[in-house]
Design an enzyme around this catalytic site. Structure first.
Site, PDB file in Angstrom:
ATOM      1  N   GLN A  70      49.368   9.807  40.826  1.00  0.00           N
ATOM      2  CA  GLN A  70      49.518   8.961  39.647  1.00  0.00           C
ATOM      3  C   GLN A  70      48.337   8.021  39.508  1.00  0.00           C
ATOM      4  OE1 GLN A  70      52.745   5.773  40.833  1.00  0.00           O
ATOM      5  NE2 GLN A  70      53.278   7.735  41.796  1.00  0.00           N
ATOM      6  N   HIS A  84      47.329   3.929  37.735  1.00  0.00           N
ATOM      7  CA  HIS A  84      47.706   2.709  37.007  1.00  0.00           C
ATOM      8  C   HIS A  84      46.591   2.331  36.043  1.00  0.00           C
ATOM      9  CE1 HIS A  84      51.013   2.198  39.749  1.00  0.00           C
ATOM     10  NE2 HIS A  84      50.219   2.041  40.785  1.00  0.00           N
ATOM     11  N   HIS A 101      45.828   8.207  42.749  1.00  0.00           N
ATOM     12  CA  HIS A 101      46.289   7.923  44.099  1.00  0.00           C
ATOM     13  C   HIS A 101      47.660   8.526  44.371  1.00  0.00           C
ATOM     14  CE1 HIS A 101      47.967   4.638  41.621  1.00  0.00           C
ATOM     15  NE2 HIS A 101      48.969   4.650  42.478  1.00  0.00           N
ATOM     16  N   ARG A 105      52.098   9.470  35.758  1.00  0.00           N
ATOM     17  CA  ARG A 105      52.205  10.578  36.710  1.00  0.00           C
ATOM     18  C   ARG A 105      51.363  11.758  36.224  1.00  0.00           C
ATOM     19  NH1 ARG A 105      57.528  11.371  36.527  1.00  0.00           N
ATOM     20  NH2 ARG A 105      57.942   9.763  38.077  1.00  0.00           N
TER      21      ARG A 105
END
Length: 340
Positions: free
Chosen positions: A118, A120, A195, A215
Protein backbone atom coordinates in the site's frame (compact mmCIF):
# COMPACT_ATOMS: atom_id res chain seq x y z
CA UNK A 1 19.04 15.17 24.75
CA UNK A 2 15.70 15.48 23.04
CA UNK A 3 13.72 16.75 26.06
CA UNK A 4 14.52 19.70 28.31
CA UNK A 5 13.39 21.20 31.60
CA UNK A 6 10.70 23.85 31.46
CA UNK A 7 10.65 27.26 33.11
CA UNK A 8 7.93 28.29 35.57
CA UNK A 9 6.28 30.55 32.99
CA UNK A 10 5.95 29.55 29.34
CA UNK A 11 4.47 30.88 26.11
CA UNK A 12 1.14 29.42 25.00
CA UNK A 13 -0.71 30.82 21.96
CA UNK A 14 0.94 34.18 22.37
CA UNK A 15 -0.02 34.57 26.03
CA UNK A 16 2.08 33.94 29.12
CA UNK A 17 0.28 31.45 31.33
CA UNK A 18 1.16 29.57 34.48
CA UNK A 19 1.25 25.82 33.99
CA UNK A 20 -0.20 23.66 36.71
CA UNK A 21 2.34 22.21 39.11
CA UNK A 22 0.25 19.12 39.81
CA UNK A 23 1.59 15.92 38.31
CA UNK A 24 -0.02 14.90 35.03
CA UNK A 25 0.73 11.39 33.86
CA UNK A 26 -2.02 9.69 31.90
CA UNK A 27 -2.15 5.93 31.37
CA UNK A 28 -4.10 4.81 28.31
CA UNK A 29 -6.16 1.73 27.51
CA UNK A 30 -5.32 0.62 23.97
CA UNK A 31 -7.89 -0.26 21.32
CA UNK A 32 -7.56 -3.33 19.13
CA UNK A 33 -8.20 -4.37 15.52
CA UNK A 34 -8.69 -7.96 14.31
CA UNK A 35 -7.64 -7.64 10.67
CA UNK A 36 -7.19 -10.79 8.57
CA UNK A 37 -3.39 -10.83 8.85
CA UNK A 38 -3.23 -10.39 12.65
CA UNK A 39 -1.32 -12.65 15.03
CA UNK A 40 -1.38 -13.71 18.68
CA UNK A 41 1.75 -12.09 20.18
CA UNK A 42 0.07 -8.93 21.45
CA UNK A 43 -1.91 -11.16 23.78
CA UNK A 44 0.71 -13.84 24.56
CA UNK A 45 3.92 -11.76 24.65
CA UNK A 46 2.62 -8.31 25.61
CA UNK A 47 -0.12 -9.51 27.99
CA UNK A 48 -2.73 -7.30 26.35
CA UNK A 49 -6.36 -7.76 27.23
CA UNK A 50 -7.54 -8.07 23.64
CA UNK A 51 -10.92 -9.71 22.98
CA UNK A 52 -9.75 -11.24 19.70
CA UNK A 53 -8.11 -14.58 19.01
CA UNK A 54 -5.97 -12.86 16.39
CA UNK A 55 -5.10 -9.21 16.96
CA UNK A 56 -3.45 -7.23 14.19
CA UNK A 57 -3.08 -3.84 15.86
CA UNK A 58 -3.02 -2.37 19.32
CA UNK A 59 -3.62 1.37 19.04
CA UNK A 60 -1.47 2.73 21.86
CA UNK A 61 -2.03 6.45 21.26
CA UNK A 62 -5.15 7.07 19.22
CA UNK A 63 -7.92 9.60 18.74
CA UNK A 64 -9.30 7.73 15.71
CA UNK A 65 -13.10 7.82 16.03
CA UNK A 66 -13.51 4.09 15.40
CA UNK A 67 -10.65 3.04 17.69
CA UNK A 68 -9.95 5.65 20.34
CA UNK A 69 -7.91 5.14 23.48
CA UNK A 70 -9.51 5.75 26.86
CA UNK A 71 -7.85 6.87 30.06
CA UNK A 72 -7.11 4.21 32.68
CA UNK A 73 -7.35 5.64 36.19
CA UNK A 74 -6.67 9.05 37.66
CA UNK A 75 -8.47 12.33 37.20
CA UNK A 76 -9.68 11.52 33.67
CA UNK A 77 -10.52 7.85 34.19
CA UNK A 78 -12.82 6.50 31.48
CA UNK A 79 -12.65 9.58 29.26
CA UNK A 80 -11.74 9.15 25.62
CA UNK A 81 -8.47 10.78 24.67
CA UNK A 82 -10.04 13.34 22.32
CA UNK A 83 -12.18 14.69 25.19
CA UNK A 84 -9.13 15.23 27.36
CA UNK A 85 -7.35 16.87 24.43
CA UNK A 86 -10.24 19.23 23.70
CA UNK A 87 -10.87 20.17 27.32
CA UNK A 88 -7.22 20.48 28.42
CA UNK A 89 -5.05 21.49 25.44
CA UNK A 90 -2.42 22.88 27.81
CA UNK A 91 -1.55 19.32 28.85
CA UNK A 92 -0.42 18.46 25.32
CA UNK A 93 1.90 21.38 24.57
CA UNK A 94 2.23 24.38 22.31
CA UNK A 95 3.39 22.34 19.29
CA UNK A 96 -0.04 20.67 19.13
CA UNK A 97 -1.77 24.05 18.77
CA UNK A 98 -0.76 24.34 15.10
CA UNK A 99 -2.71 21.21 14.16
CA UNK A 100 -6.47 21.04 13.65
CA UNK A 101 -6.75 17.62 15.34
CA UNK A 102 -4.70 15.37 17.61
CA UNK A 103 -1.46 14.94 15.67
CA UNK A 104 -0.11 11.44 16.42
CA UNK A 105 -1.19 7.84 15.95
CA UNK A 106 0.96 5.10 17.53
CA UNK A 107 0.40 1.37 17.13
CA UNK A 108 1.91 -1.98 17.95
CA UNK A 109 1.40 -4.27 14.97
CA UNK A 110 1.61 -8.09 14.89
CA UNK A 111 1.58 -9.93 11.55
CA UNK A 112 0.78 -13.61 11.17
CA UNK A 113 0.39 -13.08 7.42
CA UNK A 114 1.67 -10.53 4.90
CA UNK A 115 0.01 -7.12 4.93
CA UNK A 116 -1.12 -5.80 1.55
CA UNK A 117 1.25 -3.57 -0.42
CA UNK A 118 0.00 0.00 0.00
CA UNK A 119 0.92 3.66 -0.08
CA UNK A 120 -0.04 6.75 1.95
CA UNK A 121 -0.53 10.14 0.25
CA UNK A 122 1.03 13.38 1.38
CA UNK A 123 -0.97 16.13 3.08
CA UNK A 124 -1.59 18.11 -0.10
CA UNK A 125 -3.15 15.20 -2.00
CA UNK A 126 -5.13 13.95 1.01
CA UNK A 127 -6.56 17.39 1.68
CA UNK A 128 -7.53 17.81 -1.97
CA UNK A 129 -9.34 14.48 -2.32
CA UNK A 130 -10.99 14.08 1.10
CA UNK A 131 -10.00 16.88 3.45
CA UNK A 132 -7.82 14.59 5.55
CA UNK A 133 -4.10 14.33 6.34
CA UNK A 134 -1.58 12.20 4.55
CA UNK A 135 0.77 10.02 6.54
CA UNK A 136 4.46 10.04 7.33
CA UNK A 137 5.39 7.14 9.58
CA UNK A 138 8.24 5.40 11.36
CA UNK A 139 8.61 1.64 11.87
CA UNK A 140 10.69 0.07 14.64
CA UNK A 141 10.96 -3.72 14.64
CA UNK A 142 10.28 -4.95 18.19
CA UNK A 143 10.53 -8.66 17.40
CA UNK A 144 10.54 -10.91 14.35
CA UNK A 145 10.84 -14.47 13.17
CA UNK A 146 13.88 -15.60 11.24
CA UNK A 147 13.57 -14.68 7.57
CA UNK A 148 10.84 -12.09 8.14
CA UNK A 149 10.89 -9.18 5.71
CA UNK A 150 9.20 -5.94 4.84
CA UNK A 151 8.86 -3.83 1.71
CA UNK A 152 9.85 -0.17 1.49
CA UNK A 153 10.00 1.57 -1.90
CA UNK A 154 11.43 0.41 -5.23
CA UNK A 155 14.88 -1.03 -5.99
CA UNK A 156 15.24 0.98 -9.20
CA UNK A 157 13.40 3.96 -10.61
CA UNK A 158 10.28 3.25 -12.66
CA UNK A 159 8.07 5.50 -14.70
CA UNK A 160 4.34 5.56 -14.10
CA UNK A 161 3.59 3.32 -17.05
CA UNK A 162 6.06 0.71 -15.79
CA UNK A 163 4.38 0.89 -12.40
CA UNK A 164 0.92 0.45 -13.97
CA UNK A 165 2.09 -2.45 -16.12
CA UNK A 166 3.64 -4.28 -13.16
CA UNK A 167 0.38 -3.98 -11.22
CA UNK A 168 -1.58 -5.32 -14.19
CA UNK A 169 0.71 -8.25 -15.01
CA UNK A 170 1.37 -9.22 -11.37
CA UNK A 171 5.12 -8.50 -11.40
CA UNK A 172 5.10 -5.63 -8.88
CA UNK A 173 6.78 -7.60 -6.09
CA UNK A 174 9.86 -8.25 -8.22
CA UNK A 175 10.49 -4.48 -8.44
CA UNK A 176 10.24 -3.49 -4.78
CA UNK A 177 12.89 -3.07 -2.09
CA UNK A 178 12.65 -6.10 0.20
CA UNK A 179 14.48 -6.01 3.53
CA UNK A 180 15.07 -9.08 5.69
CA UNK A 181 14.67 -7.61 9.16
CA UNK A 182 16.07 -8.17 12.61
CA UNK A 183 15.01 -6.94 16.02
CA UNK A 184 15.77 -3.24 16.40
CA UNK A 185 15.66 -2.31 12.71
CA UNK A 186 14.11 1.09 11.97
CA UNK A 187 12.55 2.52 8.81
CA UNK A 188 11.18 5.97 8.00
CA UNK A 189 8.36 5.65 5.47
CA UNK A 190 7.75 9.02 3.86
CA UNK A 191 4.38 9.72 2.17
CA UNK A 192 4.29 8.25 -1.32
CA UNK A 193 6.52 5.27 -0.44
CA UNK A 194 5.14 1.88 -1.46
CA UNK A 195 5.35 -0.35 1.62
CA UNK A 196 4.21 -3.56 3.30
CA UNK A 197 4.98 -5.55 6.45
CA UNK A 198 5.63 -9.25 5.95
CA UNK A 199 4.44 -12.01 8.26
CA UNK A 200 6.18 -12.84 11.53
CA UNK A 201 6.92 -9.26 12.64
CA UNK A 202 5.95 -7.21 15.69
CA UNK A 203 6.68 -3.55 15.18
CA UNK A 204 5.90 -0.13 16.60
CA UNK A 205 4.46 2.35 14.14
CA UNK A 206 4.57 6.07 14.91
CA UNK A 207 2.90 8.38 12.42
CA UNK A 208 0.55 11.19 11.61
CA UNK A 209 -3.01 10.73 12.85
CA UNK A 210 -4.38 9.38 9.58
CA UNK A 211 -5.54 5.98 8.35
CA UNK A 212 -5.77 7.07 4.69
CA UNK A 213 -4.09 4.35 2.65
CA UNK A 214 -4.28 3.08 -0.93
CA UNK A 215 -3.99 -0.68 -1.44
CA UNK A 216 -2.02 -1.71 -4.53
CA UNK A 217 -1.51 -5.47 -4.20
CA UNK A 218 -3.04 -8.06 -1.84
CA UNK A 219 -1.37 -11.35 -2.77
CA UNK A 220 -4.54 -12.54 -4.56
CA UNK A 221 -6.26 -13.13 -1.21
CA UNK A 222 -10.00 -13.53 -0.76
CA UNK A 223 -12.16 -13.18 2.34
CA UNK A 224 -14.49 -15.79 3.88
CA UNK A 225 -17.01 -14.99 1.14
CA UNK A 226 -14.50 -15.55 -1.65
CA UNK A 227 -14.26 -11.83 -2.38
CA UNK A 228 -11.04 -9.97 -3.04
CA UNK A 229 -10.40 -6.82 -1.06
CA UNK A 230 -10.69 -3.68 -3.20
CA UNK A 231 -7.58 -2.06 -4.66
CA UNK A 232 -7.01 1.68 -5.12
CA UNK A 233 -4.94 1.65 -8.30
CA UNK A 234 -5.57 5.14 -9.66
CA UNK A 235 -4.96 6.82 -6.32
CA UNK A 236 -1.73 4.82 -5.92
CA UNK A 237 -0.60 5.88 -9.39
CA UNK A 238 -1.31 9.48 -8.41
CA UNK A 239 0.79 9.51 -5.22
CA UNK A 240 3.49 6.82 -5.37
CA UNK A 241 7.14 7.84 -5.55
CA UNK A 242 8.58 5.54 -8.22
CA UNK A 243 12.24 6.24 -7.38
CA UNK A 244 14.12 4.37 -4.62
CA UNK A 245 13.74 5.80 -1.09
CA UNK A 246 15.84 8.86 -0.31
CA UNK A 247 15.93 8.11 3.43
CA UNK A 248 18.14 5.08 4.13
CA UNK A 249 16.95 2.33 6.45
CA UNK A 250 18.19 2.59 10.02
CA UNK A 251 17.90 4.79 13.09
CA UNK A 252 18.70 8.46 12.61
CA UNK A 253 21.06 8.57 15.61
CA UNK A 254 23.66 6.39 17.29
CA UNK A 255 23.02 4.65 20.61
CA UNK A 256 24.30 7.00 23.33
CA UNK A 257 24.66 6.65 27.07
CA UNK A 258 23.09 9.69 28.75
CA UNK A 259 22.60 10.20 32.48
CA UNK A 260 22.30 6.54 33.41
CA UNK A 261 20.36 5.25 30.41
CA UNK A 262 20.79 4.71 26.66
CA UNK A 263 19.03 6.76 23.98
CA UNK A 264 18.79 6.15 20.24
CA UNK A 265 17.14 8.75 18.03
CA UNK A 266 14.99 6.54 15.81
CA UNK A 267 13.67 9.29 13.58
CA UNK A 268 12.61 12.90 13.29
CA UNK A 269 10.45 14.62 10.69
CA UNK A 270 8.37 17.79 10.54
CA UNK A 271 5.56 16.08 12.49
CA UNK A 272 7.20 14.04 15.27
CA UNK A 273 10.39 12.74 16.87
CA UNK A 274 10.87 9.28 18.38
CA UNK A 275 13.66 8.10 20.68
CA UNK A 276 14.32 4.59 21.99
CA UNK A 277 15.15 4.61 25.73
CA UNK A 278 16.83 1.70 27.52
CA UNK A 279 16.79 2.02 31.31
CA UNK A 280 18.54 -0.21 33.85
CA UNK A 281 18.53 1.57 37.20
CA UNK A 282 17.43 5.14 37.89
CA UNK A 283 17.32 8.08 35.50
CA UNK A 284 15.17 11.09 34.59
CA UNK A 285 13.15 12.32 31.64
CA UNK A 286 12.64 16.07 31.29
CA UNK A 287 9.50 17.33 29.54
CA UNK A 288 9.11 20.94 28.44
CA UNK A 289 6.07 22.99 27.40
CA UNK A 290 6.36 22.37 23.66
CA UNK A 291 4.99 18.80 23.62
CA UNK A 292 3.69 15.95 25.71
CA UNK A 293 5.77 12.76 25.61
CA UNK A 294 4.19 9.44 24.63
CA UNK A 295 5.84 6.43 26.28
CA UNK A 296 5.11 3.04 24.71
CA UNK A 297 6.70 0.22 26.68
CA UNK A 298 8.41 -2.46 24.60
CA UNK A 299 9.93 -4.45 27.46
CA UNK A 300 10.34 -4.55 31.22
CA UNK A 301 8.71 -2.54 34.02
CA UNK A 302 9.40 1.00 35.20
CA UNK A 303 8.46 2.93 38.31
CA UNK A 304 7.54 6.54 37.48
CA UNK A 305 8.03 9.31 40.06
CA UNK A 306 8.68 7.10 43.08
CA UNK A 307 5.59 4.86 43.00
CA UNK A 308 3.25 7.40 41.40
CA UNK A 309 2.72 4.98 38.53
CA UNK A 310 4.10 1.67 37.30
CA UNK A 311 4.20 0.92 33.60
CA UNK A 312 5.05 -2.45 32.05
CA UNK A 313 5.63 -4.00 28.64
CA UNK A 314 2.62 -3.42 26.41
CA UNK A 315 1.39 -0.29 28.21
CA UNK A 316 1.22 3.32 27.07
CA UNK A 317 1.34 6.57 29.03
CA UNK A 318 1.35 10.28 28.28
CA UNK A 319 3.67 12.54 30.24
CA UNK A 320 1.93 15.88 29.90
CA UNK A 321 3.65 18.97 28.56
CA UNK A 322 5.56 21.18 31.02
CA UNK A 323 5.75 18.38 33.56
CA UNK A 324 9.45 19.00 34.11
CA UNK A 325 11.61 16.20 35.50
CA UNK A 326 10.13 12.71 35.62
CA UNK A 327 12.06 10.06 37.55
CA UNK A 328 12.25 6.55 36.11
CA UNK A 329 13.56 3.46 37.87
CA UNK A 330 13.65 -0.21 36.98
CA UNK A 331 14.61 -2.17 33.89
CA UNK A 332 12.71 -1.31 30.76
CA UNK A 333 12.74 -0.25 27.15
CA UNK A 334 10.31 2.24 25.62
CA UNK A 335 9.81 4.58 22.68
CA UNK A 336 9.37 8.22 23.65
CA UNK A 337 7.62 10.29 20.97
CA UNK A 338 6.96 14.02 20.84
CA UNK A 339 5.13 16.38 18.51
CA UNK A 340 7.33 18.67 16.43
Amino acid sequence: MLFYLFTEENKWDGETKKFMNTTKIIKLRPRFKDLIWGGTKLKSDFMMDTPYEHTAEALMLSCCPEAECTVAGGEFDGMILSEVYEQHPELFGSNCAKYDKFPLLIKLIDTMDDISVQVHPDDEYADKVCGDWGKAQLWHVVDCEEGAYLICGFRDELNIEDFRRRIEDDTLISAVNTYEVKKGDTFYVEPGTLHAIGKGIVLAEIGQNSELSYRVYDYCRVDENGESRPLNIQQALDVTITAPPTVPAGALGEREEIDGHFETLLGRCEYFSSVLWEVDGTTALNVNESSFVSLVMLDGTLNINNDEMFVRKGESVIICAAHGQVSLSGVGKFIASTVE
